[in-house]
Write a protein that holds these residues in place. Structure first.
Motif, PDB file in Angstrom:
ATOM      1  N   ILE A 192       0.970  -1.161   0.023  1.00 55.75           N
ATOM      2  CA  ILE A 192      -0.133  -0.013  -0.039  1.00 55.75           C
ATOM      3  C   ILE A 192       0.909   1.254  -0.154  1.00 55.75           C
ATOM      4  O   ILE A 192       1.639   1.322   1.047  1.00 55.75           O
ATOM      5  N   LEU A 193       0.641   2.082  -0.963  1.00 57.66           N
ATOM      6  CA  LEU A 193       1.564   3.188  -1.149  1.00 57.66           C
ATOM      7  C   LEU A 193       0.857   4.357  -0.577  1.00 57.66           C
ATOM      8  O   LEU A 193      -0.321   4.543  -0.761  1.00 57.66           O
ATOM      9  N   VAL A 194       1.554   5.291   0.121  1.00 56.82           N
ATOM     10  CA  VAL A 194       1.075   6.708   0.547  1.00 56.82           C
ATOM     11  C   VAL A 194       2.131   7.736   0.236  1.00 56.82           C
ATOM     12  O   VAL A 194       3.360   7.581   0.199  1.00 56.82           O
ATOM     13  N   ASP A 195       1.501   8.751  -0.146  1.00 51.97           N
ATOM     14  CA  ASP A 195       2.354   9.993  -0.705  1.00 51.97           C
ATOM     15  C   ASP A 195       2.900  10.519   0.600  1.00 51.97           C
ATOM     16  O   ASP A 195       1.886  11.139   1.065  1.00 51.97           O
ATOM     17  N   ALA A 196       3.923  10.722   1.057  1.00 50.16           N
ATOM     18  CA  ALA A 196       4.669  11.354   2.069  1.00 50.16           C
ATOM     19  C   ALA A 196       4.063  12.830   2.259  1.00 50.16           C
ATOM     20  O   ALA A 196       3.930  13.347   3.396  1.00 50.16           O
ATOM     21  N   THR A 197       3.703  13.365   1.075  1.00 48.27           N
ATOM     22  CA  THR A 197       3.454  14.825   1.174  1.00 48.27           C
ATOM     23  C   THR A 197       2.146  15.087   1.644  1.00 48.27           C
ATOM     24  O   THR A 197       1.393  16.191   1.854  1.00 48.27           O
ATOM     25  N   LYS A 198       1.331  13.772   1.279  1.00 47.73           N
ATOM     26  CA  LYS A 198      -0.196  13.944   1.703  1.00 47.73           C
ATOM     27  C   LYS A 198      -0.801  13.336   2.806  1.00 47.73           C
ATOM     28  O   LYS A 198      -1.655  13.564   3.380  1.00 47.73           O
ATOM     29  N   GLY A 199       0.087  12.336   2.903  1.00 49.74           N
ATOM     30  CA  GLY A 199      -0.421  11.252   4.072  1.00 49.74           C
ATOM     31  C   GLY A 199      -1.629  10.407   3.724  1.00 49.74           C
ATOM     32  O   GLY A 199      -1.658  10.189   2.470  1.00 49.74           O
ATOM     33  N   ILE A 200      -2.240   9.594   4.908  1.00 48.63           N
ATOM     34  CA  ILE A 200      -3.360   8.795   4.675  1.00 48.63           C
ATOM     35  C   ILE A 200      -4.678   9.406   4.145  1.00 48.63           C
ATOM     36  O   ILE A 200      -5.199  10.264   4.912  1.00 48.63           O
ATOM     37  N   LEU A 201      -4.927   9.193   2.887  1.00 50.51           N
ATOM     38  CA  LEU A 201      -6.283   9.726   2.353  1.00 50.51           C
ATOM     39  C   LEU A 201      -7.415   8.560   2.482  1.00 50.51           C
ATOM     40  O   LEU A 201      -7.272   7.748   2.873  1.00 50.51           O
ATOM     41  N   THR A 202      -8.595   9.276   2.350  1.00 48.66           N
ATOM     42  CA  THR A 202      -9.857   8.422   2.243  1.00 48.66           C
ATOM     43  C   THR A 202      -9.719   7.148   1.290  1.00 48.66           C
ATOM     44  O   THR A 202     -10.075   6.061   1.804  1.00 48.66           O
ATOM     45  N   MET A 258       9.741  10.025  -0.383  1.00 49.85           N
ATOM     46  CA  MET A 258      10.540  10.708   0.723  1.00 49.85           C
ATOM     47  C   MET A 258      11.360  11.822   0.338  1.00 49.85           C
ATOM     48  O   MET A 258      11.747  12.712   0.959  1.00 49.85           O
ATOM     49  N   ASP A 259      11.816  11.711  -1.099  1.00 53.88           N
ATOM     50  CA  ASP A 259      12.750  12.930  -1.696  1.00 53.88           C
ATOM     51  C   ASP A 259      12.193  14.074  -1.434  1.00 53.88           C
ATOM     52  O   ASP A 259      12.844  15.121  -1.354  1.00 53.88           O
ATOM     53  N   LEU A 260      10.786  14.378  -1.733  1.00 56.18           N
ATOM     54  CA  LEU A 260      10.184  15.305  -1.676  1.00 56.18           C
ATOM     55  C   LEU A 260       9.881  16.062  -0.176  1.00 56.18           C
ATOM     56  O   LEU A 260       9.559  17.365  -0.138  1.00 56.18           O
ATOM     57  N   ILE A 261      10.005  15.306   0.759  1.00 56.02           N
ATOM     58  CA  ILE A 261      10.099  15.848   2.224  1.00 56.02           C
ATOM     59  C   ILE A 261      11.396  15.819   2.710  1.00 56.02           C
ATOM     60  O   ILE A 261      11.536  15.730   3.929  1.00 56.02           O
ATOM     61  N   ASN A 262      12.371  15.687   1.870  1.00 58.15           N
ATOM     62  CA  ASN A 262      13.994  15.586   2.412  1.00 58.15           C
ATOM     63  C   ASN A 262      14.285  14.408   3.344  1.00 58.15           C
ATOM     64  O   ASN A 262      15.127  14.582   4.313  1.00 58.15           O
ATOM     65  N   TYR A 263      13.609  13.319   3.064  1.00 57.59           N
ATOM     66  CA  TYR A 263      13.595  12.178   3.975  1.00 57.59           C
ATOM     67  C   TYR A 263      13.722  12.436   5.335  1.00 57.59           C
ATOM     68  O   TYR A 263      14.224  11.749   6.277  1.00 57.59           O
ATOM     69  N   ASN A 290      15.542   2.863  -1.440  1.00 55.76           N
ATOM     70  CA  ASN A 290      14.955   1.437  -0.676  1.00 55.76           C
ATOM     71  C   ASN A 290      13.970   0.460  -1.392  1.00 55.76           C
ATOM     72  O   ASN A 290      13.118  -0.213  -0.739  1.00 55.76           O
ATOM     73  N   ILE A 291      14.145   0.691  -2.693  1.00 55.93           N
ATOM     74  CA  ILE A 291      13.174  -0.257  -3.427  1.00 55.93           C
ATOM     75  C   ILE A 291      14.115  -1.649  -3.608  1.00 55.93           C
ATOM     76  O   ILE A 291      13.495  -2.697  -3.470  1.00 55.93           O
ATOM     77  N   THR A 292      15.242  -1.493  -4.373  1.00 51.54           N
ATOM     78  CA  THR A 292      16.219  -2.801  -4.671  1.00 51.54           C
ATOM     79  C   THR A 292      17.156  -2.851  -3.620  1.00 51.54           C
ATOM     80  O   THR A 292      18.210  -3.832  -3.493  1.00 51.54           O
ATOM     81  N   LYS A 293      17.703  -1.638  -3.234  1.00 54.55           N
ATOM     82  CA  LYS A 293      18.791  -1.615  -2.176  1.00 54.55           C
ATOM     83  C   LYS A 293      18.492  -0.599  -1.281  1.00 54.55           C
ATOM     84  O   LYS A 293      17.793   0.450  -1.493  1.00 54.55           O
ATOM     85  N   LYS A 294      19.374  -0.406  -0.026  1.00 49.42           N
ATOM     86  CA  LYS A 294      19.160   0.439   0.840  1.00 49.42           C
ATOM     87  C   LYS A 294      19.661   1.822   0.476  1.00 49.42           C
ATOM     88  O   LYS A 294      20.607   2.077  -0.324  1.00 49.42           O
ATOM     89  N   SER A 295      18.804   2.790   0.808  1.00 56.93           N
ATOM     90  CA  SER A 295      19.184   4.358   0.471  1.00 56.93           C
ATOM     91  C   SER A 295      20.074   4.841   1.574  1.00 56.93           C
ATOM     92  O   SER A 295      19.858   4.640   2.716  1.00 56.93           O
ATOM     93  N   PRO A 296      21.324   5.652   1.244  1.00 60.79           N
ATOM     94  CA  PRO A 296      21.915   6.342   1.892  1.00 60.79           C
ATOM     95  C   PRO A 296      21.393   7.707   2.637  1.00 60.79           C
ATOM     96  O   PRO A 296      21.861   8.110   3.764  1.00 60.79           O
ATOM     97  N   TYR A 297      20.227   8.053   2.207  1.00 61.95           N
ATOM     98  CA  TYR A 297      19.489   9.109   2.703  1.00 61.95           C
ATOM     99  C   TYR A 297      18.512   8.659   3.728  1.00 61.95           C
ATOM    100  O   TYR A 297      17.880   9.852   4.490  1.00 61.95           O
ATOM    101  N   THR A 298      18.313   7.596   4.089  1.00 62.06           N
ATOM    102  CA  THR A 298      17.491   7.102   5.130  1.00 62.06           C
ATOM    103  C   THR A 298      18.380   6.323   6.124  1.00 62.06           C
ATOM    104  O   THR A 298      17.912   5.123   6.485  1.00 62.06           O
TER     105      THR A 298
END
Length: 608
Positions: A112-122, A146-151, A187-195
């Motif tokens: 389940i995907l959630v846009d980090a800039t919007k949060g959980i919607l209806t 996550m890139d849009l909220i600077n992780y 964090n899709i196929t490999k760990k991100s250095p930004y998190t």
């Protein structure tokens, strides 16, 4: 052999579902060379200023690419070194919720995907409820963009906590929360250095390693019959998919609903003879003796299945038309298709809060608990015990479109305590005594079309011929049997259902019944026909609205035009003309006597 994981991606519109799966396939080098080249070329004229648009791998429809949204379910099959996958990328737009439900029905796990800039919607909450409804027990929450909220870890934790609070009402076995960026690949196929604050696995690695513990009732052999194979007079086999357990040669099985027993003489999986077949395999089974088996029957061993026709279910309504209680639908449960009626809506479920709301109708994409009655007892189970025989779809009898999907929660005891009581004197004996064949003459048409006048005249003629008759007039019935019903659509549906049941009883008594009701909706007349059976004769008075309004015997059209009568057929409520009536008469073109002659001439062979 590698294990198989079936999962879906879901969530609100534009949360990045297609981009996520596309990026996963691209980074994991799971694309053919021509697919990769086509993606890179298409991206040059895409919406990312020449950067690779990974969603194009999944969004293949022209409208999807133009609008930038997923419309249909896109299935992809891929294999890594550790596991095989089938993924269904489902649409997030509310208009295409039915497509999301189709994808969820096959899956073991939901991302389940959630846009980090919007949060959980209806719509996110709606998809979570549908996942729970479809029996998905394993959830991955991918907090995307996550890139849009600077992780930002704080925003991540806030969304995670909100999600966990919402899911506390559901019986999910596992919930994993992962911060991702579908466009950048974090964090899709490999760990991100930004998190660095995230200590879990990347998404693909997690999907490769998660253990889906399926309870498939291994000791309970169940196989719904899809087809009886009879290529020649020497071979008769029963075909279907084994949904649980296993079966071996010479084992004794029971055939439901007849409860006959027989032994397995031969088993074929595809076209090969085998000694044993197991859950998930398509099989053809031959028995050691001739038994009555057809599509919709079930072969079983050590299974505690139910034979019932009344149950409570949770449904997702998917039709553009509202659900009205009392309407007749077809239900497909297992491999059986029979008529069904939604008797009442117990309550609908608020998407955001989960609270129960009292209602008598249901709109598209709403979820509710209902009581459903079937036309006969069939093999079924609760959804918790058996997903296949505990889930169903409702089909509109007119359009053949899927109106709802649902799962059986529990059975109604009243169905087990009510048994049809056979009587010595039957309909045939009563009809013979009266010297006639009973029918129901169903007069339908606008107010003022002449239904009551013509029905009266036809009854007078039949009475003079020595026939036994009963006239049921719409207005008269509302003074007694149906005095508790108003004129809302649900009440009109129940009005017609009751009169159809009364007409059937009249026919069972050997009586020719004349029904004079506007009965404006085709579905309700179809339901009446199903209840009454072959004795139903539809007489459509096709008198034009202008003529009916000119007559206005009761002054109803004038009141309707002045707004004094709401829901008045022909003015503020529609009349759906019969598509293929048995008899059609325009009373503006002939006299009452001429119309009566036409009807008597048409029905004389039915009643003698």
């Amino acid at each position: 052999m590698k294990s198989l994981l079936k999962f879906i991606t879901c969530g609100s519109v534009d949360d990045g579902k297609s981009t996520l799966i596309g990026h996963m396939l691209y980074d994991a080098k799971l694309l053919f060379a021509d697919q990769k080249k086509a993606l890179e070329l298409d991206s040059k004229i895409g919406s990312r200023e020449g950067k690779i648009d990974y969603s194009l791998l999944l969004d293949g429809l022209k409208d999807e690419r133009e609008q930038g949204i997923t419309i249909d379910v896109a299935y992809r099959y891929f294999t890594t070194n550790n596991r095989s996958f089938i993924v269904a990328d489902t649409p997030g737009h509310e208009e295409y919720t039915r497509n999301m439900a189709v994808g969820a029905s096959f899956a073991d796990l939901a991302v389940i995907l959630v846009d980090a800039t919007k949060g959980i919607l209806t719509q996110t909450k709606r998809h979570i409820r549908i996942c729970a409804l479809m029996g998905i027990k394993y959830i991955v929450l991918a907090i995307n963009k996550m890139d849009l909220i600077n992780y930002d870890q704080y925003i991540f934790e806030k969304i995670k906590q909100s999600f966990m609070n919402f899911c506390s009402d559901f019986n999910f076995i596992s919930i994993q929360v992962i911060p991702v960026s579908a466009t950048e690949g974090d964090n899709i196929t490999k760990k991100s250095p930004y998190t660095p604050w995230y200590d879990g696995l990347p998404l693909l690695t997690y999907l490769e390693q998660i253990d889906i513990n399926e309870d498939v009732n291994k000791n309970e052999f169940v196989m719904p019959i899809q087809r009886v194979s009879r290529p020649n007079h020497k071979f008769r086999g029963f075909q279907g998919e084994i949904i649980s357990g296993k079966i071996s040669l010479n084992e004794e099985i029971i055939i439901l609903p007849s409860y006959e027993k027989a032994k397995v003489k031969n088993i074929l999986v595809t076209n090969k003879e085998v000694n044993e077949a197991v859950a998930g395999q398509p099989a053809t089974i031959q028995l050691d003796r001739e038994v009555d088996v057809s599509r919709g029957c079930v072969l079983a061993k050590d299974a505690n299945l139910k034979l019932d026709n009344l149950f409570t279910a949770t449904i997702l309504w998917m039709d553009d038309e509202k659900l009205i209680t009392g309407r007749n639908y077809l239900i497909k449960l297992g491999t059986k298709i029979i008529p069904a009626v939604v008797m009442d809506i117990k309550h609908k479920i608020d998407i955001n809060t989960g609270k129960y709301i009292s209602t008598d109708t249901l709109s598209k994409n709403e979820i509710a608990q209902c009581n459903i009655a079937l036309s006969e007892k069939i093999v079924m189970d609760t959804f918790d015990n058996n997903k296949t025989l505990g889930s169903f779809i409702l089909i509109d009898r007119i359009t053949n479109m899927t109106s709802a999907c649902g799962v059986i929660e529990h059975f109604l005891r009243r169905s087990q305590n009510i048994v049809w009581q056979d009587t010595y004197v039957n309909k045939e004996m009563r009809s013979k005594q009266k010297g006639q064949k009973p029918v129901t003459l169903w007069f339908t048409g606008l107010s003022g079309s002449g239904k009551s006048t013509l029905a009266n005249e036809v009854e007078k003629r039949l009475f003079a011929m020595g026939k036994h008759t009963m006239l049921l007039d719409g207005d008269n019935i509302r003074h007694g049997l149906n005095k508790d019903l108003g004129f809302k659509e649900a009440n009109r549906v129940e009005n017609i259902r009751r009169i159809a049941e009364v007409s059937k009883l009249m026919n069972d008594a050997g009586i020719i019944t004349l029904v004079s009701f506007i009965s404006p909706f085709r579905k309700d007349r179809e339901n009446a026909k199903r209840i009454i059976g072959n004795e139903f004769i539809e007489i459509f008075l096709s008198t034009p609205l202008e003529e009916c309004e000119k007559r206005d015997v009761k002054g109803l059209y004038k009141k309707a035009r002045e707004g004094e009568i709401p829901n008045f057929t022909g003015i503020t409520s529609p009349y759906e003309k019969p598509l293929n009536p048995d008899i059609e008469i325009d009373t503006s073109k002939c006299s009452v006597e001429e119309a009566t002659d036409i009807i008597i001439k048409k029905i004389i062979n039915y009643i003698n």
